[in-house]
Design a protein around this motif. Sequence first.
Motif, PDB file in Angstrom:
ATOM      1  N   SER A   7       0.850  -1.186   0.000  1.00 32.41           N
ATOM      2  CA  SER A   7       0.000   0.000   0.000  1.00 32.41           C
ATOM      3  C   SER A   7       0.886   1.236   0.000  1.00 32.41           C
ATOM      4  CB  SER A   7      -0.920   0.007   1.231  1.00 32.41           C
ATOM      5  OG  SER A   7      -0.154   0.008   2.420  1.00 32.41           O
ATOM      6  N   ALA A   8       0.307   2.389  -0.324  1.00 34.35           N
ATOM      7  CA  ALA A   8       1.061   3.647  -0.360  1.00 34.35           C
ATOM      8  C   ALA A   8       0.450   4.621   0.639  1.00 34.35           C
ATOM      9  CB  ALA A   8       1.046   4.247  -1.763  1.00 34.35           C
TER      10      ALA A   8
ATOM     11  N   ALA B 240       1.387   8.088  -6.248  1.00 32.34           N
ATOM     12  CA  ALA B 240       0.971   6.725  -6.552  1.00 32.34           C
ATOM     13  C   ALA B 240       2.183   5.974  -7.112  1.00 32.34           C
ATOM     14  CB  ALA B 240      -0.173   6.725  -7.559  1.00 32.34           C
ATOM     15  N   ARG B 241       2.237   4.683  -6.878  1.00 27.38           N
ATOM     16  CA  ARG B 241       3.351   3.858  -7.355  1.00 27.38           C
ATOM     17  C   ARG B 241       2.829   2.708  -8.202  1.00 27.38           C
ATOM     18  NH1 ARG B 241       8.166   6.592  -6.550  1.00 27.38           N
ATOM     19  NH2 ARG B 241       8.243   7.447  -4.427  1.00 27.38           N
ATOM     20  N   THR B 242       3.602   2.347  -9.213  1.00 30.36           N
ATOM     21  CA  THR B 242       3.274   1.183 -10.034  1.00 30.36           C
ATOM     22  C   THR B 242       4.150   0.021  -9.601  1.00 30.36           C
ATOM     23  OG1 THR B 242       2.683   2.578 -11.924  1.00 30.36           O
ATOM     24  CG2 THR B 242       3.144   0.249 -12.366  1.00 30.36           C
TER      25      THR B 242
ATOM     26  N   TYR C 129      -5.907  -6.678  -7.188  1.00 33.22           N
ATOM     27  CA  TYR C 129      -5.648  -5.249  -7.311  1.00 33.22           C
ATOM     28  C   TYR C 129      -6.941  -4.537  -7.735  1.00 33.22           C
ATOM     29  CZ  TYR C 129      -5.551  -6.323 -12.306  1.00 33.22           C
ATOM     30  OH  TYR C 129      -5.888  -6.751 -13.577  1.00 33.22           O
TER      31      TYR C 129
ATOM     32  N   THR D  23      -1.194  -0.551  -9.820  1.00 32.26           N
ATOM     33  CA  THR D  23      -1.027   0.746  -9.160  1.00 32.26           C
ATOM     34  C   THR D  23      -1.522   0.730  -7.720  1.00 32.26           C
ATOM     35  OG1 THR D  23      -1.266   1.914 -11.261  1.00 32.26           O
ATOM     36  CG2 THR D  23      -1.599   3.204  -9.262  1.00 32.26           C
ATOM     37  N   VAL D  24      -0.682   1.295  -6.836  1.00 30.28           N
ATOM     38  CA  VAL D  24      -1.137   1.574  -5.471  1.00 30.28           C
ATOM     39  C   VAL D  24      -1.177   3.099  -5.343  1.00 30.28           C
ATOM     40  CG1 VAL D  24      -0.346  -0.559  -4.416  1.00 30.28           C
ATOM     41  CG2 VAL D  24       1.237   1.353  -4.591  1.00 30.28           C
ATOM     42  N   ASP D  25      -2.294   3.600  -4.889  1.00 30.67           N
ATOM     43  CA  ASP D  25      -2.527   5.044  -4.865  1.00 30.67           C
ATOM     44  C   ASP D  25      -3.009   5.461  -3.480  1.00 30.67           C
ATOM     45  OD1 ASP D  25      -3.278   7.667  -5.235  1.00 30.67           O
ATOM     46  OD2 ASP D  25      -4.412   7.296  -7.073  1.00 30.67           O
ATOM     47  N   PRO D  26      -2.246   6.296  -2.770  1.00 27.64           N
ATOM     48  CA  PRO D  26      -2.677   6.712  -1.430  1.00 27.64           C
ATOM     49  C   PRO D  26      -3.977   7.504  -1.457  1.00 27.64           C
ATOM     50  CG  PRO D  26      -0.782   7.992  -2.147  1.00 27.64           C
ATOM     51  CD  PRO D  26      -0.951   6.886  -3.131  1.00 27.64           C
TER      52      PRO D  26
ATOM     53  N   THR E 216      -5.906   2.369  -2.813  1.00 29.63           N
ATOM     54  CA  THR E 216      -5.783   1.080  -3.492  1.00 29.63           C
ATOM     55  C   THR E 216      -4.514   0.346  -3.056  1.00 29.63           C
ATOM     56  OG1 THR E 216      -4.709   2.158  -5.376  1.00 29.63           O
ATOM     57  CG2 THR E 216      -7.086   1.827  -5.504  1.00 29.63           C
ATOM     58  N   THR E 217      -4.578  -0.959  -3.084  1.00 28.18           N
ATOM     59  CA  THR E 217      -3.455  -1.813  -2.692  1.00 28.18           C
ATOM     60  C   THR E 217      -3.208  -2.889  -3.758  1.00 28.18           C
ATOM     61  OG1 THR E 217      -4.856  -3.384  -1.501  1.00 28.18           O
ATOM     62  CG2 THR E 217      -3.987  -1.503  -0.242  1.00 28.18           C
TER      63      THR E 217
END
Length: 233
Positions: A81-82, A87-89, A117, A150-153, A157-158
């Motif tokens: 998670s972020a 956001a991270r891929t 996801y 993608t994880v997006d704070p 999303t995780t």
Amino acid sequence: MPHSTGRRTVARLVAATATAALLAAGVTGAATAQSADAFGSHDASATRATKTHDNLTITHEIIGSNAGYLGDEVHYRTTVSATDGPARTITGIEEGISDLVGCSNSWTLAKSGTVTYTNTSGAQVSESMPKVLANVMTRKYEYPAVGSWTVDPAAGTTVVYDSVRVLRNARGGFSVGCDWEGNASPSNMNAYLTVRADGLALLDWRPTGVTASCALDCSLPRPTGSGGSAFGS
């Protein structure tokens, strides 16, 4: 008789006696005492660990019990998670299991790998990972997570990677660098993990501290009358 041969013979006799006692305990229903002896240094609390990597939080855990017998399954889960930041891929998650003397992926066989996801429509999606030949010499396969998720704070999303492994007896097989003179043991097998994310250096987390144990040195299946599988789903 050489001294080393004598020592190995005595060790085998001791192991055989201990195994017979454990099986007898299982048959007579002394499950509690049997479990304490069979699993040795098994640490029932070592089922979850968390690490931060820039603005990512990675949790590695075992779902269910972390102790089993030959043929039982162990379910590992990695959640990425972020928090804050961009956001991270996530492009890769790979897991391995090492015993106390460093023999990697010897006491377990990979059975499956699944990534869950959130897709672009906001729906939760699960994707099965393909089987990959990880070691040509030993013909061992793994199911690493390879893709783009993608994880997006902001969205919360995780990415969740679930892997299932089967406990097996590694002795008699081909394992480079492993010590089979009585030191290698499937007791407190420790996990290691690599996570790849765009814009960040590789996270090489070893060990994670999440451990699993196989009773009876993973040489015999669950004794009759000792109950069902030790691992949850």
